[in-house]
Design an enzyme around this catalytic site. Sequence first.
Site, PDB file in Angstrom:
ATOM      1  N   THR A  14       0.815  -1.218   0.000  1.00  0.00           N
ATOM      2  CA  THR A  14       0.000   0.000   0.000  1.00  0.00           C
ATOM      3  C   THR A  14       0.840   1.256   0.000  1.00  0.00           C
ATOM      4  O   THR A  14       0.468   2.257  -0.619  1.00  0.00           O
ATOM      5  CB  THR A  14      -0.942  -0.003   1.222  1.00  0.00           C
ATOM      6  OG1 THR A  14      -1.811  -1.130   1.143  1.00  0.00           O
ATOM      7  CG2 THR A  14      -1.790   1.258   1.278  1.00  0.00           C
ATOM      8  N   SER A  58       1.632  -7.467  -0.642  1.00  0.00           N
ATOM      9  CA  SER A  58       2.389  -8.374   0.228  1.00  0.00           C
ATOM     10  C   SER A  58       1.793  -9.769   0.311  1.00  0.00           C
ATOM     11  O   SER A  58       2.485 -10.717   0.686  1.00  0.00           O
ATOM     12  CB  SER A  58       2.540  -7.785   1.634  1.00  0.00           C
ATOM     13  OG  SER A  58       1.293  -7.673   2.285  1.00  0.00           O
ATOM     14  N   THR A  90       1.282  -4.297   4.356  1.00  0.00           N
ATOM     15  CA  THR A  90       1.063  -4.644   5.765  1.00  0.00           C
ATOM     16  C   THR A  90       0.372  -5.988   5.965  1.00  0.00           C
ATOM     17  O   THR A  90       0.372  -6.524   7.070  1.00  0.00           O
ATOM     18  CB  THR A  90       0.224  -3.551   6.459  1.00  0.00           C
ATOM     19  OG1 THR A  90      -1.047  -3.430   5.798  1.00  0.00           O
ATOM     20  CG2 THR A  90       0.945  -2.216   6.429  1.00  0.00           C
ATOM     21  N   ASP A  91      -0.229  -6.547   4.894  1.00  0.00           N
ATOM     22  CA  ASP A  91      -0.973  -7.802   5.069  1.00  0.00           C
ATOM     23  C   ASP A  91      -0.101  -8.919   5.628  1.00  0.00           C
ATOM     24  O   ASP A  91      -0.561  -9.732   6.430  1.00  0.00           O
ATOM     25  CB  ASP A  91      -1.582  -8.243   3.739  1.00  0.00           C
ATOM     26  CG  ASP A  91      -2.808  -7.435   3.361  1.00  0.00           C
ATOM     27  OD1 ASP A  91      -3.313  -6.682   4.213  1.00  0.00           O
ATOM     28  OD2 ASP A  91      -3.270  -7.558   2.208  1.00  0.00           O
TER      29      ASP A  91
END
Length: 330
Positions: A14, A58, A90-91
């Site tokens: 992101t 990610s 961030t996932d």
Amino acid sequence: MNLPKLAIASLGGTVSMQARAVGEGVVPTVSGATLLASIPELRTQAHVTVETLGMLPSASLDFAFLLSVLCWANYQVEQGAVGVVITQGTDTLEESATFFDLLWEHDEPLVLTGAMRSATQAGADGPGNLLDACRVGLAQDSRRRGVQVVMNGQIHSAQAVRKTDSMALQAFSSPIVGPTGLLREGSVYYLRSRSQRHVLPVPHQTAQKVALLQASLSADTLLLDNILTLGYDGLVIASFGAGHLSETWTASIDAIAKKIPVIIATRCGSGSTARSTYGFKGGEMDLVRRGALMAGFVCPRKARILLWLLLGCERQDDVSRYLKENVQFQ
């Protein structure tokens, strides 16, 4: 001025995303150099090198790619970098951080960061997070702390951090122990001292497969019963409560644990598995007798990474020891 060297790599996520047209969803398009340009003040603090190693969400990262990123990061330290910063989505940030932390052998800090808002969204947090991560990477007190995650003004150890909200700015936390440190007015403040770390060698095998299954109410055993025939080399189960399974799942554990390592972790977002409290069929005491290993405070996702790495360097007999000694809160 003789400035310290800092290396930055962008993997996507992101923090690097924007929409190509109005009404379209955001996708990775922003390079590492463009991200760096958003924080010009860093140029007065360090001699910075930046590379774009990937443009991936990610969820599409994998172990092979992360090993190549690790090689890049090792090289940067060999070339004199006092710190390395990696930006990604961030996932899977908590999983990447754990992966790197188990293999990071340097005193120099490796810092991961990302963003919850895309690059063109109002109030984008990417530039601030990146600047904070660079400050942590340059701080003398960051040495010998392994891999850390910096998000929203907080510093989290790789082993304790979890993504606990899907979209909020305050998406990351460290259950039970809290953050390792904070950033205030441009300065880095640590709340805890360094702890001893145990680093694994880089795996020489990478074809091993580790399954992760989650227990749920009235779940069937079709996948569980076929783990061995599907060719898996290890199994992690995200169990109920303090390390519990249904009687139907428990009946399958004996045969599996005789062939491959089986780790039981709690599916709860906080807390640990038990060892000597519950004696019913499917309780943790029963599962241990059947050959399963209790993960303690290690969450299922991180237990899977640990097991994959141990299998890759043929240290699967050390799983129990590493669960107790190596994967601990920093």
